[in-house]
Enzyme design. Sequence first.
Site, short mmCIF file in Angstrom:
data_model
loop_
_atom_site.label_atom_id
_atom_site.label_comp_id
_atom_site.label_asym_id
_atom_site.label_seq_id
_atom_site.Cartn_x
_atom_site.Cartn_y
_atom_site.Cartn_z
N LYS A 114 -12.01 -29.56 -6.96
CA LYS A 114 -12.33 -28.88 -5.69
C LYS A 114 -12.24 -29.85 -4.51
O LYS A 114 -11.84 -29.46 -3.42
CB LYS A 114 -13.70 -28.22 -5.76
CG LYS A 114 -13.71 -26.99 -6.66
CD LYS A 114 -14.88 -26.07 -6.43
CE LYS A 114 -14.70 -24.79 -7.26
NZ LYS A 114 -15.75 -23.83 -7.13
N LYS A 195 -6.94 -21.02 -14.94
CA LYS A 195 -8.00 -20.03 -15.19
C LYS A 195 -8.08 -19.05 -14.03
O LYS A 195 -7.77 -19.41 -12.89
CB LYS A 195 -9.35 -20.72 -15.41
CG LYS A 195 -10.03 -21.19 -14.16
CD LYS A 195 -11.55 -21.28 -14.33
CE LYS A 195 -12.17 -21.51 -12.96
NZ LYS A 195 -13.47 -20.94 -12.75
N LYS A 198 -11.88 -17.21 -8.36
CA LYS A 198 -12.12 -16.48 -7.11
C LYS A 198 -11.33 -17.08 -5.95
O LYS A 198 -10.94 -16.36 -5.04
CB LYS A 198 -13.60 -16.57 -6.73
CG LYS A 198 -14.54 -15.85 -7.64
CD LYS A 198 -15.85 -15.67 -6.88
CE LYS A 198 -17.03 -15.68 -7.82
NZ LYS A 198 -17.63 -17.00 -7.99
N1 AQP Z 1 -11.58 -17.44 -15.69
C1 AQP Z 1 -12.78 -17.38 -16.22
N2 AQP Z 1 -12.94 -17.06 -17.53
C2 AQP Z 1 -14.18 -16.98 -18.09
N3 AQP Z 1 -15.32 -17.22 -17.40
C3 AQP Z 1 -15.21 -17.54 -16.09
N4 AQP Z 1 -16.12 -17.83 -15.13
C4 AQP Z 1 -15.49 -18.10 -13.95
N5 AQP Z 1 -14.16 -17.98 -14.12
C5 AQP Z 1 -13.95 -17.64 -15.42
C6 AQP Z 1 -17.55 -17.84 -15.36
O1 AQP Z 1 -18.15 -16.93 -14.44
C7 AQP Z 1 -19.45 -17.43 -14.12
C8 AQP Z 1 -19.64 -17.43 -12.64
O2 AQP Z 1 -18.69 -18.27 -12.01
P1 AQP Z 1 -19.06 -18.93 -10.62
O3 AQP Z 1 -18.84 -18.01 -9.53
O4 AQP Z 1 -20.42 -19.48 -10.66
O5 AQP Z 1 -18.20 -20.16 -10.62
P2 AQP Z 1 -16.73 -20.40 -10.61
O6 AQP Z 1 -16.40 -20.95 -11.94
O7 AQP Z 1 -16.55 -21.31 -9.50
O8 AQP Z 1 -16.01 -19.03 -10.33
P3 AQP Z 1 -14.53 -18.98 -9.98
O9 AQP Z 1 -14.13 -17.59 -10.10
O10 AQP Z 1 -13.77 -19.93 -10.80
O11 AQP Z 1 -14.50 -19.40 -8.48
P4 AQP Z 1 -13.88 -20.70 -7.81
O12 AQP Z 1 -12.87 -20.13 -6.94
O13 AQP Z 1 -15.03 -21.28 -7.03
O14 AQP Z 1 -13.33 -21.60 -8.83
C9 AQP Z 1 -19.60 -18.78 -14.76
O15 AQP Z 1 -20.32 -18.65 -15.96
C10 AQP Z 1 -18.18 -19.18 -15.03
O16 AQP Z 1 -18.09 -20.06 -16.13
#
Ligand code: AQP
Length: 331
Positions: A114, A195, A198
């Site tokens: 990040k 992966k 968001k």
């Molecule tokens: N692709 C994924 N597959 C399985 N689990 C996932 N999680 C996120 N992406 C996947 C799980 O969702 C929960 C919440 O995620 P978060 O919002 O706390 O964190 P994150 O990992 O930052 O979410 P994103 O979607 O990946 O956003 P960004 O854009 O910030 O990178 C967690 O349990 C996470 O493991």
Amino acid sequence: MTKKKRVFSGIQPSGNIHLGNYLGAITQWVASQDAYDNIFCIVDLHAITVPYEPQSLLAKTRELAGLYLACGIDPQKSAIFVQSHVREHTELTWLLNCLTPLGWLERMTQYKSKAQKQESVGTGLLDYPVLMAADILLYDTNLVPVGEDQKQHVELARDISQRVNFLFGDIFVVPEVVIRQSGARIMGFDNPEQKMSKSDRGQFHAVNLLDDPKLVRKTIMRAVTDSGSETRFAEAGAGVLNLLTIFEILSGWERPRIEAHFEGKGYGFLKKEVAEIVLAALEPIQARYRTYADDPAELDRILKQGADSVRPRATATANRVKTAMGFVLPT
Ligand code: AQP
């Protein structure tokens, strides 16, 4: 009667909640509701560790609360609350900051990836895992169900808890990470090597829980696969494996039955079936979401009830840590 184990987990209100968040995290939470004592948090303080819009944070916090409920988190069984409504999260973070070696944070892979994407990296981004450790440790959490990407952070929370216990006595419960065997890492439909995330802005990257059904179908039908025809789990390329995994979780079928169902039918059929099963899962979620979105007062009531129910435990833990660290508690 044995005491139920405590589960804690959360999601950032930082964007659109997608199928990865749902399958990797939320479905595990819903399944754990009867067997465990659950706390599910909307981690708004984590969402400000990268550049953000205040209006979006406001809207997404309420949206995420509605989605937790719509996905099946039952406020009669599980506490749902907003992280910033319980001040001890920030207080414990400071205490843990002073006990966490900087090198532990600099090693975190999510921080490294990040940070590369930011022009200017805020201290909060580096400190993200300490805030997460505080979230978990405040509630004497036994189990933390997350997707694969958060495993390293839960392991760090374990390391921090063990370090504090070593330095100041038996203060924290040492938490364990819970990762589902299949579906812990749902991949982007436009790029199955990455992966689903968001922050990825690709038009056909993710299926979001509140997406229009036409867009859901289009995104899945355009999913990137290889040019072969392999539909067995062990032999499939990344894109096909991703589709099979989504089908596996949503159907609840065993792998041999899935493999027999798709054998020799081609990727077009696989995509169509995955689109149908995803749409069938999203339809009731979207319908329930609308009822909560139409009743913000009820949403606020549930969030207040959740924060009020967890706050005494958070205060007790923070006081326990402060006493052990030599602070004078207010009388
Ligand atoms: N692709 C994924 N597959 C399985 N689990 C996932 N999680 C996120 N992406 C996947 C799980 O969702 C929960 C919440 O995620 P978060 O919002 O706390 O964190 P994150 O990992 O930052 O979410 P994103 O979607 O990946 O956003 P960004 O854009 O910030 O990178 C967690 O349990 C996470 O493991």
